[in-house]
Scaffold this motif. Sequence first.
Motif, mmCIF file in Angstrom:
data_model
loop_
_atom_site.group_PDB
_atom_site.id
_atom_site.type_symbol
_atom_site.label_atom_id
_atom_site.label_comp_id
_atom_site.label_asym_id
_atom_site.label_seq_id
_atom_site.Cartn_x
_atom_site.Cartn_y
_atom_site.Cartn_z
ATOM 1 N N SER A 21 0.842 -1.209 0.000
ATOM 2 C CA SER A 21 0.000 0.000 0.000
ATOM 3 C C SER A 21 0.867 1.246 0.000
ATOM 4 N N LEU A 22 2.048 1.156 0.651
ATOM 5 C CA LEU A 22 2.958 2.313 0.634
ATOM 6 C C LEU A 22 3.425 2.576 -0.803
ATOM 7 N N THR A 23 3.749 1.489 -1.531
ATOM 8 C CA THR A 23 4.208 1.648 -2.914
ATOM 9 C C THR A 23 3.122 2.323 -3.750
ATOM 10 N N VAL A 24 1.896 1.838 -3.591
ATOM 11 C CA VAL A 24 0.805 2.431 -4.374
ATOM 12 C C VAL A 24 0.675 3.919 -4.044
ATOM 13 N N MET A 25 0.762 4.229 -2.735
ATOM 14 C CA MET A 25 0.622 5.630 -2.327
ATOM 15 C C MET A 25 1.762 6.478 -2.879
ATOM 16 N N ALA A 30 4.182 10.352 -6.463
ATOM 17 C CA ALA A 30 5.238 10.698 -7.415
ATOM 18 C C ALA A 30 4.619 11.061 -8.760
ATOM 19 N N GLY A 31 3.596 10.289 -9.161
ATOM 20 C CA GLY A 31 2.906 10.573 -10.418
ATOM 21 C C GLY A 31 2.309 11.972 -10.383
ATOM 22 N N GLY A 32 1.716 12.318 -9.264
ATOM 23 C CA GLY A 32 1.107 13.648 -9.101
ATOM 24 C C GLY A 32 2.160 14.731 -9.214
ATOM 25 N N LEU A 171 14.686 5.986 -8.273
ATOM 26 C CA LEU A 171 15.648 5.384 -7.341
ATOM 27 C C LEU A 171 15.142 5.491 -5.906
ATOM 28 N N GLY A 172 14.549 6.646 -5.607
ATOM 29 C CA GLY A 172 14.128 6.906 -4.218
ATOM 30 C C GLY A 172 12.984 6.013 -3.784
ATOM 31 N N LEU A 173 12.069 5.730 -4.716
ATOM 32 C CA LEU A 173 10.872 4.972 -4.332
ATOM 33 C C LEU A 173 11.197 3.565 -3.805
ATOM 34 N N PRO A 174 11.992 2.763 -4.543
ATOM 35 C CA PRO A 174 12.311 1.429 -3.997
ATOM 36 C C PRO A 174 13.063 1.506 -2.674
#
Length: 467
Positions: A21-25, A30-32, A171-174
């Motif tokens: 759920s954190l990844t989706v958020m 990030a998309g926004g 890079l930051g997201l993973p």
Amino acid sequence: MKRMRHLRRVRIRLTLWYAGSLTVMLILYAGGVFIFLRHSLFTELDGRLHEDFEVAEQMLERTTDSGIRWRASDRHEEEEIGDDSWLEVWSPEGRLLYRRESFEEEGKGLLFSVAPPGQRGYQSISLPNDIHVRALSGPYAIAGLSVAIRVARSEARLRRELNGLLLVLGLGLPVAVGIAGFGGYGLARRALAPVGQMADRARTITAEHLGERLPVVNSDDELGHLATVFNDTFARLERSFEQLRRFTSDASHELRTPLTAIRSVGEVGLREHRDENAYREIIGSMLEEADRLGRLVDSLLTLSRADAGQVKLTFERVDLAELVHDVVNHLSVLAEEKRQHVSVETAGPVYATVDRLVLRQAIVNLVDNAIKYSPDGGHVRIVVRDQPHGPALEVIDTGPGIGAEHRDRVFDRFYRVDKARSRELGGTGLGLAITRWAVEAHGGRIELESEEGKGSTFRIRLLSTQA
Ligand code: ADP
């Protein structure tokens, strides 16, 4: 080991849910951010193109030979169109009238060869050599000559910024999800630790150790609440086990008494030769004991079937007054033996929807007790009434009464106020327990009022819905 595996599985599942759920958020966030930045960068670039267009409108002029040229005198205005911008002026027939080629090094020579569209509008165009430009085209009239102007700027800086952002986010997201996942796993481990302790303790709780309880770390949280609920269940189980144990040992004891009596009477009878009358007497008392044994076994069976929920009540509309008359007829011999007067008081039929046999047994037990425990020549009254909240039936006697300390307990199995007297009168100690079960199985209530030395009143109250 197995428990550890189960717990680990829950922990991993919790962590995966959390990380997922954190990844989706984060992806949504990030998309926004990306869409917002892209939009503002394009808005800014389009604003500059708009300014370029306005400068071009002011700076272009018509030459005497019907050509188009840049008004060379004004240096300041010229500088406003930067190095990374294009400018073209096309005739409506698609002929290039003017081109200003001041743009970045790599863009040199890669000019548009197609006339811009007739209407005013922005477009992103990909040129060979991986060059991307943003163009604003629109019609314009220079000294009466209709032309189409196209200004364009390189998207290189905008794309560099967007790619930089994508890289940082990619890079930051993973990394962020990884750190959060580790943290989540640790948290889940801590939060689930009490479950492990509870499981360890629960394993030590057996029929022999029902006094053990689960540890309650914090009674206010969910796990604490769960442990408390389990502990309450264990307490109930312990009480039931204790009752069962007591009941089994009481029942064995009660069964042994008549058996011992039968055997000793038989042994004594066989010891010497007797006349017929003596044998009759011996057989009679053996039969009496066998009779008591039979009644005891019947009562035990009734109660164990009731406990197992195997007794299915068959409801029918019954006149309680008529049922009470039937019971009194059945027991009249006992009352006559003691010269007792048994009266039934009722204003007429009182109907109730009950299981006739089960309720009859309850009434028989009460009337039998009243006759048994009242002295010779006593009086037993049975009052049947239809009351607003439901039918009520009272068995009132003039017996010894029941002391306050015994009143609640006389309904317990094998509880007797005077054990010896109950035995002597042929009691099993189960009559009132069966009566209470029978009344409660009908949704009713049994009450006892008594005054020592004066008598007792047992009252059965049935629900009005059964009337
Ligand atoms: P029992 O077979 O001993 O009569 P019950 O369950 O019917 O067993 O009654 C339990 C005990 O309650 C009796 O042993 C007796 O001491 C007391 N009891 C019951 N009914 C009466 C009564 N009408 N008057 C006085 N004592 C009673």
